[in-house]
Design a protein around this motif. Structure first.
Motif, PDB file in Angstrom:
ATOM      1  N   UNK A   5       2.736  -6.182  -0.825  1.00 41.86           N
ATOM      2  CA  UNK A   5       2.016  -7.296  -1.464  1.00 41.86           C
ATOM      3  C   UNK A   5       0.988  -7.893  -0.505  1.00 41.86           C
ATOM      4  N   UNK A   6       1.377  -8.023   0.757  1.00 41.20           N
ATOM      5  CA  UNK A   6       0.476  -8.595   1.768  1.00 41.20           C
ATOM      6  C   UNK A   6      -0.753  -7.714   1.961  1.00 41.20           C
ATOM      7  N   UNK A   7      -0.543  -6.411   2.158  1.00 39.36           N
ATOM      8  CA  UNK A   7      -1.661  -5.493   2.389  1.00 39.36           C
ATOM      9  C   UNK A   7      -2.569  -5.419   1.168  1.00 39.36           C
ATOM     10  N   UNK A   8      -1.967  -5.404  -0.012  1.00 41.63           N
ATOM     11  CA  UNK A   8      -2.757  -5.385  -1.250  1.00 41.63           C
ATOM     12  C   UNK A   8      -3.636  -6.631  -1.353  1.00 41.63           C
ATOM     13  N   UNK A   9      -3.063  -7.766  -1.051  1.00 44.25           N
ATOM     14  CA  UNK A   9      -3.819  -9.021  -1.129  1.00 44.25           C
ATOM     15  C   UNK A   9      -4.934  -9.064  -0.089  1.00 44.25           C
ATOM     16  N   UNK A  10      -4.635  -8.611   1.119  1.00 42.20           N
ATOM     17  CA  UNK A  10      -5.635  -8.621   2.187  1.00 42.20           C
ATOM     18  C   UNK A  10      -6.831  -7.721   1.853  1.00 42.20           C
ATOM     19  N   UNK A  11      -6.558  -6.613   1.197  1.00 41.00           N
ATOM     20  CA  UNK A  11      -7.633  -5.681   0.845  1.00 41.00           C
ATOM     21  C   UNK A  11      -8.355  -6.076  -0.441  1.00 41.00           C
ATOM     22  N   UNK A  12      -7.755  -6.960  -1.233  1.00 39.66           N
ATOM     23  CA  UNK A  12      -8.396  -7.378  -2.466  1.00 39.66           C
ATOM     24  C   UNK A  12      -8.464  -6.268  -3.502  1.00 39.66           C
ATOM     25  N   UNK A  13      -7.451  -5.416  -3.516  1.00 40.07           N
ATOM     26  CA  UNK A  13      -7.432  -4.298  -4.456  1.00 40.07           C
ATOM     27  C   UNK A  13      -7.149  -4.762  -5.887  1.00 40.07           C
ATOM     28  N   UNK A  14      -7.422  -3.875  -6.832  1.00 40.59           N
ATOM     29  CA  UNK A  14      -7.165  -4.149  -8.245  1.00 40.59           C
ATOM     30  C   UNK A  14      -5.658  -4.329  -8.479  1.00 40.59           C
ATOM     31  N   UNK A  15      -5.289  -5.088  -9.521  1.00 41.39           N
ATOM     32  CA  UNK A  15      -3.864  -5.273  -9.819  1.00 41.39           C
ATOM     33  C   UNK A  15      -3.098  -3.958  -9.981  1.00 41.39           C
ATOM     34  N   UNK A  16      -3.755  -2.960 -10.605  1.00 42.77           N
ATOM     35  CA  UNK A  16      -3.090  -1.673 -10.824  1.00 42.77           C
ATOM     36  C   UNK A  16      -2.629  -1.045  -9.514  1.00 42.77           C
ATOM     37  N   UNK A  17      -3.397  -1.261  -8.452  1.00 44.16           N
ATOM     38  CA  UNK A  17      -3.071  -0.659  -7.156  1.00 44.16           C
ATOM     39  C   UNK A  17      -1.748  -1.172  -6.611  1.00 44.16           C
ATOM     40  N   UNK A  18      -1.462  -2.442  -6.853  1.00 46.79           N
ATOM     41  CA  UNK A  18      -0.214  -3.023  -6.352  1.00 46.79           C
ATOM     42  C   UNK A  18       0.985  -2.325  -6.975  1.00 46.79           C
ATOM     43  N   UNK A  19       0.948  -2.132  -8.280  1.00 49.72           N
ATOM     44  CA  UNK A  19       2.102  -1.558  -8.962  1.00 49.72           C
ATOM     45  C   UNK A  19       2.213  -0.055  -8.726  1.00 49.72           C
ATOM     46  N   UNK A  20       1.082   0.606  -8.483  1.00 46.88           N
ATOM     47  CA  UNK A  20       1.133   2.014  -8.091  1.00 46.88           C
ATOM     48  C   UNK A  20       1.779   2.157  -6.715  1.00 46.88           C
ATOM     49  N   UNK A  21       1.421   1.265  -5.807  1.00 48.77           N
ATOM     50  CA  UNK A  21       2.009   1.297  -4.462  1.00 48.77           C
ATOM     51  C   UNK A  21       3.510   1.035  -4.519  1.00 48.77           C
ATOM     52  N   UNK A  22       3.904   0.065  -5.326  1.00 49.19           N
ATOM     53  CA  UNK A  22       5.330  -0.255  -5.470  1.00 49.19           C
ATOM     54  C   UNK A  22       6.093   0.936  -6.055  1.00 49.19           C
ATOM     55  N   UNK A  23       5.465   1.650  -6.983  1.00 49.66           N
ATOM     56  CA  UNK A  23       6.104   2.813  -7.596  1.00 49.66           C
ATOM     57  C   UNK A  23       6.288   3.944  -6.586  1.00 49.66           C
ATOM     58  N   UNK A  24       5.253   4.192  -5.784  1.00 47.39           N
ATOM     59  CA  UNK A  24       5.359   5.219  -4.735  1.00 47.39           C
ATOM     60  C   UNK A  24       6.500   4.877  -3.790  1.00 47.39           C
ATOM     61  N   UNK A  25       6.528   3.653  -3.337  1.00 48.31           N
ATOM     62  CA  UNK A  25       7.554   3.175  -2.398  1.00 48.31           C
ATOM     63  C   UNK A  25       8.956   3.328  -2.980  1.00 48.31           C
ATOM     64  N   UNK A  26       9.162   2.791  -4.178  1.00 46.34           N
ATOM     65  CA  UNK A  26      10.494   2.808  -4.804  1.00 46.34           C
ATOM     66  C   UNK A  26      10.942   4.218  -5.159  1.00 46.34           C
ATOM     67  N   UNK A  27      10.036   4.985  -5.758  1.00 41.23           N
ATOM     68  CA  UNK A  27      10.419   6.314  -6.230  1.00 41.23           C
ATOM     69  C   UNK A  27      10.748   7.249  -5.068  1.00 41.23           C
ATOM     70  N   UNK A  28      10.004   7.130  -3.983  1.00 47.49           N
ATOM     71  CA  UNK A  28      10.283   7.992  -2.821  1.00 47.49           C
ATOM     72  C   UNK A  28      11.652   7.674  -2.235  1.00 47.49           C
ATOM     73  N   UNK A  29      11.960   6.397  -2.096  1.00 48.90           N
ATOM     74  CA  UNK A  29      13.268   6.012  -1.567  1.00 48.90           C
ATOM     75  C   UNK A  29      14.396   6.450  -2.508  1.00 48.90           C
TER      76      UNK A  29
END
Length: 217
Positions: A5-29
């Protein structure tokens, strides 16, 4: 997840990017098993998840070096470009290059159009804040993104309307009665596939979470 969440906010990415990142993180684990991944490398996984989501969702390819530069000094001792590339390769192989993750944002945008709140930027912002905060709560992972989007929309609209009526600035608590009438009709049921009965448990838990979050601020 907080670092994502911190990195996403700092980069100012689109909302979709946050949930894609969360999915990569969760699914890999989930795929390799929580106990199989070194705890000290969680920050590396969080960082590469944001980078990979940016490649998927953002118009400009991200810089590994700039992303690492946003980390704390202690984190920089752990995360490096070589390690990120190695982990990215492992994720790609494990996923079979399949990144068709569900995001709540597409559902959310559709719901807001259906409920005639798509032209209210504050409602979308409230929904995003709710969904973003919910990423840090493991118990919400059991709910489909589309169901989380539906509940976030109902709560955000209630907060928005309360603010508009009495100018309390969105003070919300589970002691307030949620107006679910906006969702409780046949057109919404037919188009979304969700009746209010289908989402009531998720709605209660998310509303309770929002109320507790506001109390701590």
């Amino acid at each position: 997840m907080q670092r994502i969440c911190y990195l996403h906010e700092q980069k100012g990415y689109k909302p979709e990017s946050l949930f894609s990142a969360a999915s990569v993180f969760d699914y890999y684990l989930q795929t390799i098993g929580m106990n199989s991944f070194p705890k000290e490398q969680i920050i590396t996984l969080a960082t590469i998840s944001v980078l990979m989501s940016a490649k998927l969702e953002q118009p400009i390819s991200p810089s590994f070096s700039r992303m690492v530069g946003l980390l704390s000094e202690d984190e920089k001792r752990i995360v490096n470009k070589k390690g990120l590339i190695k982990l990215e390769e492992a994720i790609l192989k494990k996923f079979g290059f399949d990144f068709n993750f569900q995001s709540p944002i597409c559902s959310l945008e559709r719901y807001l159009r259906l409920l005639n709140y798509d032209l209210e930027p504050k409602v979308f912002s409230l929904c995003f804040q709710i969904l973003r905060a919910s990423l840090t709560v493991p118990s919400f992972l059991v709910y489909p993104p589309s169901k989380m989007a539906a509940c976030a929309a109902i709560i955000a609209i209630n907060i928005f309307e309360k603010d508009r009526e009495d100018k309390f600035g969105g003070h919300f608590s589970t002691g307030d009665t949620l107006n679910t009438d906006l969702w409780n009709h046949q057109t919404v049921h037919k188009i979304t596939g969700y009746a209010i009965e289908d989402i009531k448990i998720c709605l209660y838990e998310l509303a309770n979470f929002c109320s507790n979050q506001l109390k701590t601020k």
